[in-house]
Design a protein around this motif. Structure first.
Motif, PDB file in Angstrom:
ATOM      1  N   ALA A  96       8.375   8.564   0.272  1.00 26.98           N
ATOM      2  CA  ALA A  96       6.954   8.956   0.675  1.00 26.98           C
ATOM      3  C   ALA A  96       5.784   7.789   0.288  1.00 26.98           C
ATOM      4  N   THR A  97       4.370   8.093   0.786  1.00 30.03           N
ATOM      5  CA  THR A  97       3.576   7.210   1.043  1.00 30.03           C
ATOM      6  C   THR A  97       2.281   8.667   0.820  1.00 30.03           C
ATOM      7  N   SER A  98       1.657   7.036   0.894  1.00 30.05           N
ATOM      8  CA  SER A  98      -0.135   7.606  -0.175  1.00 30.05           C
ATOM      9  C   SER A  98      -1.405   6.872   0.686  1.00 30.05           C
ATOM     10  N   HIS A  99      -2.441   7.679   1.003  1.00 30.79           N
ATOM     11  CA  HIS A  99      -3.789   6.908   0.862  1.00 30.79           C
ATOM     12  C   HIS A  99      -4.597   6.368   0.375  1.00 30.79           C
TER      13      HIS A  99
ATOM     14  N   GLY B 195      -2.536  -1.237   3.161  1.00 32.19           N
ATOM     15  CA  GLY B 195      -3.384  -0.353   2.138  1.00 32.19           C
ATOM     16  C   GLY B 195      -2.819   0.775   1.646  1.00 32.19           C
ATOM     17  N   LYS B 196      -1.642   1.152   2.300  1.00 31.12           N
ATOM     18  CA  LYS B 196      -1.196   2.601   1.598  1.00 31.12           C
ATOM     19  C   LYS B 196       0.475   1.785   0.356  1.00 31.12           C
ATOM     20  N   LEU B 197       0.367   3.116  -0.721  1.00 33.49           N
ATOM     21  CA  LEU B 197       1.555   2.891  -1.654  1.00 33.49           C
ATOM     22  C   LEU B 197       2.193   4.013  -1.623  1.00 33.49           C
TER      23      LEU B 197
ATOM     24  N   GLY C 244       7.649   3.595 -10.181  1.00 32.86           N
ATOM     25  CA  GLY C 244       6.886   2.881  -9.583  1.00 32.86           C
ATOM     26  C   GLY C 244       5.627   2.363 -10.377  1.00 32.86           C
ATOM     27  N   PHE C 245       5.793   2.270 -11.654  1.00 34.33           N
ATOM     28  CA  PHE C 245       5.105   1.156 -12.172  1.00 34.33           C
ATOM     29  C   PHE C 245       4.400   0.045 -10.618  1.00 34.33           C
ATOM     30  N   ILE C 246       2.283   0.402 -11.071  1.00 34.11           N
ATOM     31  CA  ILE C 246       1.951  -0.741 -10.061  1.00 34.11           C
ATOM     32  C   ILE C 246       0.655  -0.304 -10.292  1.00 34.11           C
ATOM     33  N   GLN C 247       0.111  -1.668  -9.955  1.00 38.99           N
ATOM     34  CA  GLN C 247      -1.361  -1.703  -9.848  1.00 38.99           C
ATOM     35  C   GLN C 247      -2.464  -1.377  -8.619  1.00 38.99           C
ATOM     36  N   TRP C 248      -3.028  -1.038  -7.918  1.00 42.48           N
ATOM     37  CA  TRP C 248      -2.723  -0.899  -6.746  1.00 42.48           C
ATOM     38  C   TRP C 248      -4.648  -0.891  -7.128  1.00 42.48           C
ATOM     39  N   ARG C 249      -5.566  -0.982  -5.896  1.00 45.91           N
ATOM     40  CA  ARG C 249      -6.287  -0.346  -5.860  1.00 45.91           C
ATOM     41  C   ARG C 249      -7.311  -0.786  -7.254  1.00 45.91           C
ATOM     42  N   GLY C 250      -7.075  -1.287  -8.359  1.00 50.27           N
ATOM     43  CA  GLY C 250      -7.251  -2.103  -9.951  1.00 50.27           C
ATOM     44  C   GLY C 250      -7.358  -0.593 -10.798  1.00 50.27           C
ATOM     45  N   THR C 251      -6.040  -0.025 -10.324  1.00 56.84           N
ATOM     46  CA  THR C 251      -6.019   1.486 -10.932  1.00 56.84           C
ATOM     47  C   THR C 251      -4.258   1.184 -10.926  1.00 56.84           C
ATOM     48  N   TYR C 252      -3.900   1.083 -12.483  1.00 54.80           N
ATOM     49  CA  TYR C 252      -2.641   0.831 -13.701  1.00 54.80           C
ATOM     50  C   TYR C 252      -1.832   2.089 -12.273  1.00 54.80           C
ATOM     51  N   HIS C 253      -0.578   2.289 -11.985  1.00 58.69           N
ATOM     52  CA  HIS C 253      -0.413   3.833 -11.570  1.00 58.69           C
ATOM     53  C   HIS C 253       1.137   3.876 -12.040  1.00 58.69           C
ATOM     54  N   LEU C 254       1.426   4.804 -13.692  1.00 51.48           N
ATOM     55  CA  LEU C 254       2.384   4.838 -13.942  1.00 51.48           C
ATOM     56  C   LEU C 254       3.042   6.064 -13.820  1.00 51.48           C
ATOM     57  N   PHE C 255       4.375   5.960 -13.088  1.00 52.29           N
ATOM     58  CA  PHE C 255       4.493   8.158 -12.693  1.00 52.29           C
ATOM     59  C   PHE C 255       5.837   8.268 -13.279  1.00 52.29           C
TER      60      PHE C 255
END
Length: 483
Positions: free
Chosen positions: A134-137, A110-112, A45-56
């Motif tokens: 799975a989704t997240s707001h 707008g969701k992840l 799930g590596f992604i930049q979302w809303r200015g933040t890098y997420h690495l699961f």
């Protein structure tokens, strides 16, 4: 209390229970992503979302071995300073009871959205696999929607690791697979809404085409467009050593070609390894808001003497590579450490010219345990050049054989082992050395070697040598401790 809530409480208790033991390990890394406890493997799930890098990441928090995996979660604003978040996914539902396996992330309305493989072993020990959503707001709390695809005919339940992307007005998903004839393959699905997925075709592998009979399983596929080329990254299993290639238990590499989204056809060239070292697997990429194609990989390989690492004594195992930017030159991928890593540097570089003439020379200063080293303006007309780091890793380049070798002392039995690649010339080396890892970028990232190694904690020495006249410049930076 739900099963999910119980598992989350157990994870928190496990972290608290072993935190003191983990932090005492002298091989704990300074600036690489590690699990707070237990075993880490594939990036997810590596992604930049809303200015933040997420690495699961794949995580087994209860032991330093594999099992019913969770999705661990790190976030960062700058790819350097990372925050460990609450566990993202737990194996709490029927469709994932034996593990939330690898997958990817995408933004939609707008969701992840997280897509992952639910692993199930029924009462008879038979495997089942489900591609789940799975989704997240908010990027922290995730609602599970269950399976979104079914297993197509002609494939075994070794069917996993969905990577999703948008192209035009459609969404595509590639999945690693094994055919019923036990051949590795990658398959393609498409969707208009990320909910209803339709089978398109087998993208590559199986019993025909350029990758026919190329191992018995393909894992962690990732198809993306880069500077006019379509690159498919994946991790095949079951390849036999071939010269200097394929000497790890499993491999990770890429093909370059052309993907037609209207037909799902992908015409491509031969497979090339991404990393020539001992410890590199399951890479995953994303594009950030600067337009860069970024990559993380797991700094290990499945089934490769995992239980022999000395960190197990301290209740943790494995790490991620540093984040790298991918660039393409012709049909060759280059990997470059992301520029943000320069923020790790403590002060100005120590710069020195080194002249060798059939000599071994110990560096005048101790190099420490966490540093960046740049060797450039290399002059080596004949013979060989070598460097030894902390008496545990040795790099050798032979100008006559045109071969670069990375040697390390095995953490299994102490025997010297090596990985190699052909190299027409050596112009520069860039090394990132951490307490128990090395990432070596050669000739501006044309070749890369990644490895774990376990030197004496008190050994900070660097030694250079050559068989003939050799001149080069060294720049060295001590790197800050982040973890």
């Amino acid at each position: 209390m739900t099963n999910d809530q119980k598992l989350r409480v157990q994870v928190t208790e496990e972290i608290d229970k072993h935190k003191g033991i983990v932090e005492k390990d002298p091989h704990r890394l300074h600036y690489h992503l590690m699990p707070p406890v237990g075993l880490l493997n594939d990036p997810n799930g590596f992604i930049q979302w809303r200015g933040t890098y997420h690495l699961f990441y794949q995580w087994m928090p209860f032991k330093t071995d594999h099992g019913a995996k969770f999705w661990g979660h790190y976030t960062s604003k700058d790819l350097v300073n990372w925050q460990h978040e609450e566990v993202a996914l737990t194996p709490a539902e029927w469709f994932e009871k034996n593990g939330c396996y690898s997958g990817s992330a995408i933004e939609h309305e707008g969701k992840l959205y997280l897509f992952y493989t639910g692993n199930v072993k029924n009462e008879h020990g038979k495997r089942e696999s489900y591609q789940c959503l799975a989704t997240s707001h908010d990027g922290s709390h995730f609602k599970k929607h269950g399976p979104v695809t079914t297993l197509p005919d002609g494939f075994t339940a070794h069917f996993r690791d969905p990577k999703v992307w948008q192209q035009g007005d459609r969404y595509f998903m590639v999945i690693g697979a094994q055919t019923e004839t036990l051949k590795g393959a990658i398959v393609l699905f498409q969707s208009d809404d990320l909910i209803d997925w339709k089978w398109v075709r087998m993208l590559t592998g199986g019993d025909s085409g350029a990758l026919a009979d190329f191992g018995y399983m393909f894992e962690c596929p990732d198809l993306f467009h880069l500077d006019g080329k379509d690159v498919l990254v994946f991790s095949p299993q079951g390849l036999k050593p071939d010269g200097m290639k394929y000497h790890n238990v499993y491999q990770a590499g890429y093909t370059v070609g052309v993907f037609d989204p209207t037909t799902g056809m992908y015409e491509h060239d031969e497979f090339t390894e991404l990393d020539r070292g001992f410890d590199f697997y399951a890479p995953q990429t994303t594009v950030d808001d600067q337009g860069r194609r970024l990559l993380f990989a797991w700094m290990s390989v499945p089934d490769q003497d995992e239980q022999m690492h000395p960190t197990i004594t301290y209740k943790w195992l494995h790490t991620m590579t540093l984040p790298r930017e991918l660039q393409i030159n012709g049909d060759k991928l280059y990997q470059v450490p992301v520029k943000e890593l320069e923020d790790l540097r403590k002060g100005d570089a120590v710069v020195e010219e080194v002249l060798l003439a059939n000599t071994i020379k110990q560096a005048e200063r101790a190099y420490g345990q966490a540093f960046e080293l740049l060797i450039e303006k290399m002059e080596l007309d004949e013979g060989w050049f070598e460097m030894t780091i902390r008496h545990a890793v040795r790099i050798v380049y032979s100008s006559e054989q045109r071969v670069l070798t990375l040697e390390r002392k095995s953490y299994v039995d102490g025997v010297i082992e090596k990985r190699q690649c052909e190299l027409d010339h050596l112009s520069n080396l860039r090394l990132f050395v951490d307490t128990s890892s090395i990432e070596l970028f050669i000739n501006d990232g044309a070749e890369v070697f990644t490895a774990r190694f376990y030197p004496s904690p008190n050994d900070d020495q660097m030694v250079f040598g050559s068989s003939s006249t050799c001149r080069f410049w060294v720049k060295r930076w001590e790197l800050d401790k982040v973890f």
